[in-house]
Design an enzyme around this catalytic site. Sequence first.
Site, PDB file in Angstrom:
ATOM      1  N   LYS A  13      -8.770  -3.593  -1.553  1.00 19.61           N
ATOM      2  CA  LYS A  13      -7.507  -4.335  -1.675  1.00 19.61           C
ATOM      3  C   LYS A  13      -6.918  -4.621  -0.294  1.00 19.61           C
ATOM      4  O   LYS A  13      -6.515  -5.738   0.015  1.00 19.61           O
ATOM      5  CB  LYS A  13      -6.492  -3.553  -2.531  1.00 19.61           C
ATOM      6  CG  LYS A  13      -6.981  -3.234  -3.930  1.00 19.61           C
ATOM      7  CD  LYS A  13      -5.964  -2.452  -4.741  1.00 19.61           C
ATOM      8  CE  LYS A  13      -5.607  -1.081  -4.210  1.00 19.61           C
ATOM      9  NZ  LYS A  13      -6.718  -0.096  -4.232  1.00 19.61           N
ATOM     10  N   ARG A  88       0.948   0.030 -10.621  1.00 20.93           N
ATOM     11  CA  ARG A  88      -0.111   1.004 -10.871  1.00 20.93           C
ATOM     12  C   ARG A  88       0.048   1.680 -12.224  1.00 20.93           C
ATOM     13  O   ARG A  88      -0.780   2.495 -12.592  1.00 20.93           O
ATOM     14  CB  ARG A  88      -0.017   2.085  -9.792  1.00 20.93           C
ATOM     15  CG  ARG A  88      -1.153   2.075  -8.808  1.00 20.93           C
ATOM     16  CD  ARG A  88      -0.777   3.112  -7.772  1.00 20.93           C
ATOM     17  NE  ARG A  88      -1.913   3.618  -7.102  1.00 20.93           N
ATOM     18  CZ  ARG A  88      -2.277   3.207  -5.880  1.00 20.93           C
ATOM     19  NH1 ARG A  88      -1.615   2.275  -5.257  1.00 20.93           N
ATOM     20  NH2 ARG A  88      -3.306   3.766  -5.309  1.00 20.93           N
ATOM     21  N   ARG A 127     -14.063   6.067   5.616  1.00 20.02           N
ATOM     22  CA  ARG A 127     -13.044   5.135   6.141  1.00 20.02           C
ATOM     23  C   ARG A 127     -12.236   5.787   7.266  1.00 20.02           C
ATOM     24  O   ARG A 127     -11.924   6.968   7.227  1.00 20.02           O
ATOM     25  CB  ARG A 127     -12.072   4.718   5.034  1.00 20.02           C
ATOM     26  CG  ARG A 127     -10.922   3.850   5.586  1.00 20.02           C
ATOM     27  CD  ARG A 127     -10.053   3.264   4.506  1.00 20.02           C
ATOM     28  NE  ARG A 127      -9.463   4.283   3.644  1.00 20.02           N
ATOM     29  CZ  ARG A 127      -8.737   3.997   2.570  1.00 20.02           C
ATOM     30  NH1 ARG A 127      -8.513   2.736   2.228  1.00 20.02           N
ATOM     31  NH2 ARG A 127      -8.241   4.974   1.844  1.00 20.02           N
ATOM     32  N   ARG A 154      -7.340   9.235   6.757  1.00 19.91           N
ATOM     33  CA  ARG A 154      -6.204   9.470   5.875  1.00 19.91           C
ATOM     34  C   ARG A 154      -6.334  10.837   5.210  1.00 19.91           C
ATOM     35  O   ARG A 154      -7.430  11.270   4.866  1.00 19.91           O
ATOM     36  CB  ARG A 154      -6.143   8.376   4.786  1.00 19.91           C
ATOM     37  CG  ARG A 154      -5.278   7.210   5.188  1.00 19.91           C
ATOM     38  CD  ARG A 154      -5.358   6.033   4.246  1.00 19.91           C
ATOM     39  NE  ARG A 154      -5.205   6.327   2.822  1.00 19.91           N
ATOM     40  CZ  ARG A 154      -5.141   5.395   1.874  1.00 19.91           C
ATOM     41  NH1 ARG A 154      -5.198   4.101   2.215  1.00 19.91           N
ATOM     42  NH2 ARG A 154      -5.007   5.714   0.606  1.00 19.91           N
ATOM     43  N   ARG A 165      -8.133  10.688  -7.287  1.00 23.91           N
ATOM     44  CA  ARG A 165      -7.518   9.345  -7.269  1.00 23.91           C
ATOM     45  C   ARG A 165      -8.251   8.416  -8.235  1.00 23.91           C
ATOM     46  O   ARG A 165      -7.625   7.596  -8.922  1.00 23.91           O
ATOM     47  CB  ARG A 165      -7.553   8.773  -5.839  1.00 23.91           C
ATOM     48  CG  ARG A 165      -6.541   9.452  -4.912  1.00 23.91           C
ATOM     49  CD  ARG A 165      -6.867   9.258  -3.443  1.00 23.91           C
ATOM     50  NE  ARG A 165      -6.854   7.882  -3.019  1.00 23.91           N
ATOM     51  CZ  ARG A 165      -7.410   7.448  -1.877  1.00 23.91           C
ATOM     52  NH1 ARG A 165      -8.012   8.289  -1.069  1.00 23.91           N
ATOM     53  NH2 ARG A 165      -7.342   6.184  -1.547  1.00 23.91           N
TER      54      ARG A 165
HETATM   55  P1  AP5 Z   1      -9.745  -0.723   1.683  1.00 18.21           P
HETATM   56  O1  AP5 Z   1      -9.621  -2.190   1.856  1.00 18.21           O
HETATM   57  O2  AP5 Z   1      -8.968   0.171   2.581  1.00 18.21           O
HETATM   58  O3  AP5 Z   1      -9.534  -0.322   0.139  1.00 18.21           O
HETATM   59  P2  AP5 Z   1      -8.210  -0.198  -0.729  1.00 18.21           P
HETATM   60  O4  AP5 Z   1      -8.516  -0.771  -2.066  1.00 18.21           O
HETATM   61  O5  AP5 Z   1      -7.035  -0.716   0.013  1.00 18.21           O
HETATM   62  O6  AP5 Z   1      -8.173   1.374  -0.863  1.00 18.21           O
HETATM   63  P3  AP5 Z   1      -6.969   2.395  -0.752  1.00 18.21           P
HETATM   64  O7  AP5 Z   1      -7.583   3.762  -0.567  1.00 18.21           O
HETATM   65  O8  AP5 Z   1      -5.959   1.976   0.248  1.00 18.21           O
HETATM   66  O9  AP5 Z   1      -6.363   2.298  -2.181  1.00 18.21           O
HETATM   67  P4  AP5 Z   1      -5.435   3.247  -2.893  1.00 18.21           P
HETATM   68  O10 AP5 Z   1      -5.019   2.391  -4.004  1.00 18.21           O
HETATM   69  O11 AP5 Z   1      -6.000   4.555  -3.296  1.00 18.21           O
HETATM   70  O12 AP5 Z   1      -4.395   3.693  -1.767  1.00 18.21           O
HETATM   71  P5  AP5 Z   1      -2.897   3.318  -1.487  1.00 18.21           P
HETATM   72  O13 AP5 Z   1      -2.704   3.342  -0.044  1.00 18.21           O
HETATM   73  O14 AP5 Z   1      -2.508   2.114  -2.261  1.00 18.21           O
HETATM   74  O15 AP5 Z   1     -11.321  -0.385   1.827  1.00 18.21           O
HETATM   75  C1  AP5 Z   1     -11.799   0.953   1.719  1.00 18.21           C
HETATM   76  C2  AP5 Z   1     -13.005   1.139   2.644  1.00 18.21           C
HETATM   77  O16 AP5 Z   1     -14.064   0.311   2.170  1.00 18.21           O
HETATM   78  C3  AP5 Z   1     -12.759   0.722   4.108  1.00 18.21           C
HETATM   79  O17 AP5 Z   1     -13.468   1.564   4.969  1.00 18.21           O
HETATM   80  C4  AP5 Z   1     -13.290  -0.716   4.175  1.00 18.21           C
HETATM   81  O18 AP5 Z   1     -13.725  -1.050   5.452  1.00 18.21           O
HETATM   82  C5  AP5 Z   1     -14.445  -0.650   3.168  1.00 18.21           C
HETATM   83  N1  AP5 Z   1     -14.669  -1.917   2.458  1.00 18.21           N
HETATM   84  C6  AP5 Z   1     -13.731  -2.793   1.992  1.00 18.21           C
HETATM   85  N2  AP5 Z   1     -14.324  -3.836   1.360  1.00 18.21           N
HETATM   86  C7  AP5 Z   1     -15.665  -3.601   1.430  1.00 18.21           C
HETATM   87  C8  AP5 Z   1     -16.816  -4.308   0.946  1.00 18.21           C
HETATM   88  N3  AP5 Z   1     -16.690  -5.471   0.264  1.00 18.21           N
HETATM   89  N4  AP5 Z   1     -18.028  -3.772   1.187  1.00 18.21           N
HETATM   90  C9  AP5 Z   1     -18.171  -2.596   1.877  1.00 18.21           C
HETATM   91  N5  AP5 Z   1     -17.120  -1.886   2.360  1.00 18.21           N
HETATM   92  C10 AP5 Z   1     -15.885  -2.370   2.135  1.00 18.21           C
HETATM   93  O19 AP5 Z   1      -2.120   4.541  -2.157  1.00 18.21           O
HETATM   94  C11 AP5 Z   1      -2.188   5.842  -1.619  1.00 18.21           C
HETATM   95  C12 AP5 Z   1      -1.323   6.795  -2.429  1.00 18.21           C
HETATM   96  O20 AP5 Z   1       0.042   6.378  -2.381  1.00 18.21           O
HETATM   97  C13 AP5 Z   1      -1.645   6.874  -3.926  1.00 18.21           C
HETATM   98  O21 AP5 Z   1      -2.690   7.774  -4.205  1.00 18.21           O
HETATM   99  C14 AP5 Z   1      -0.304   7.353  -4.494  1.00 18.21           C
HETATM  100  O22 AP5 Z   1      -0.112   8.723  -4.262  1.00 18.21           O
HETATM  101  C15 AP5 Z   1       0.695   6.576  -3.642  1.00 18.21           C
HETATM  102  N6  AP5 Z   1       1.038   5.262  -4.211  1.00 18.21           N
HETATM  103  C16 AP5 Z   1       0.799   4.043  -3.648  1.00 18.21           C
HETATM  104  N7  AP5 Z   1       1.238   3.058  -4.451  1.00 18.21           N
HETATM  105  C17 AP5 Z   1       1.762   3.658  -5.546  1.00 18.21           C
HETATM  106  C18 AP5 Z   1       2.347   3.160  -6.742  1.00 18.21           C
HETATM  107  N8  AP5 Z   1       2.471   1.842  -6.976  1.00 18.21           N
HETATM  108  N9  AP5 Z   1       2.771   4.059  -7.664  1.00 18.21           N
HETATM  109  C19 AP5 Z   1       2.660   5.385  -7.447  1.00 18.21           C
HETATM  110  N10 AP5 Z   1       2.103   5.921  -6.344  1.00 18.21           N
HETATM  111  C20 AP5 Z   1       1.649   5.067  -5.397  1.00 18.21           C
HETATM  112 MG    MG Z   2      -5.271   0.130   0.777  1.00 15.65          MG
END
Ligand code: AP5
Ligand code: MG
Length: 208
Positions: A13, A88, A127, A154, A165
């Site tokens: 994402k 989410r 990552r 992270r 997760r």
């Molecule tokens: P990346 O692009 O970073 O993936 P992402 O989908 O953004 O993954 P996140 O880990 O950020 O998602 P998340 O939803 O768990 O975390 P968030 O920060 O929202 O890519 C990942 C890796 O893959 C990278 O190394 C990249 O280079 C590689 N990659 C990307 N595309 C690729 C491809 N096509 N091929 C190969 N490699 C690739 O949330 C974190 C925490 O915050 C949650 O757990 C929760 O506690 C809290 N939180 C956040 N939002 C909410 C909400 N709305 N409600 C409640 N709690 C929340």
């Molecule tokens: Mg992200």
Amino acid sequence: MNIVLLGAPGAGKGTQAAFLVEEFDLPHISTGDMLRAAVKAGTELGKKAKSFMDAGELVPDDVIIGLVIERLGQPDTNVGFILDGFPRTTAQAVALDAELSKLERPLDAALLIDVDPEVIVGRLTSRRMCKECGCIGSVADASCPKCGGEMYQRDDDNETTVRNRLDVYAKSTSPLIDYYRGCELLVSIDGDRDPKVVYADVKTALNA
Ligand code: AP5
Ligand code: MG
């Protein structure tokens, strides 16, 4: 363009949002990034959120919904927005619908970046992120490929937390796939290909 990016942790994402920001200059509203900034700054929000994030659990809906509604009220979102990691839960999606209908700014699309969970575990444990600019990289990057800053892992990118997760995603967030399919907004994109190939499909889905 008013977009929601859906997808499991590590689906890409943030990576796809960065491409969209670069090309279309839209505000990128990542609730994860907002929470990590609050943790780093030591605010009340950050203190409340940290234990949930470290365990891979969701931060309570009331905290997150207020944060996003406030962000959508800022004038830079008048040109559109990319929501990443929100909604989410069904409660978050319903609250978002209510707010966007109040603002008369309906969603154009909910893009699901679809990737198999086992691919994701490998991606997330390798990552690395830039401390300075937040650029997303990997363990192979000794320094930030964009600004040369220091890379870090992270706190929630260890295997145990990643697996939790993914479980939380399956239970609480994946029902949103049907929610947005029901609103005829869902477009599913195979996220297990080169990021630029995925991005080409993202643009096709957006008629961009
Ligand atoms: P990346 O692009 O970073 O993936 P992402 O989908 O953004 O993954 P996140 O880990 O950020 O998602 P998340 O939803 O768990 O975390 P968030 O920060 O929202 O890519 C990942 C890796 O893959 C990278 O190394 C990249 O280079 C590689 N990659 C990307 N595309 C690729 C491809 N096509 N091929 C190969 N490699 C690739 O949330 C974190 C925490 O915050 C949650 O757990 C929760 O506690 C809290 N939180 C956040 N939002 C909410 C909400 N709305 N409600 C409640 N709690 C929340
Ligand atoms: Mg992200």
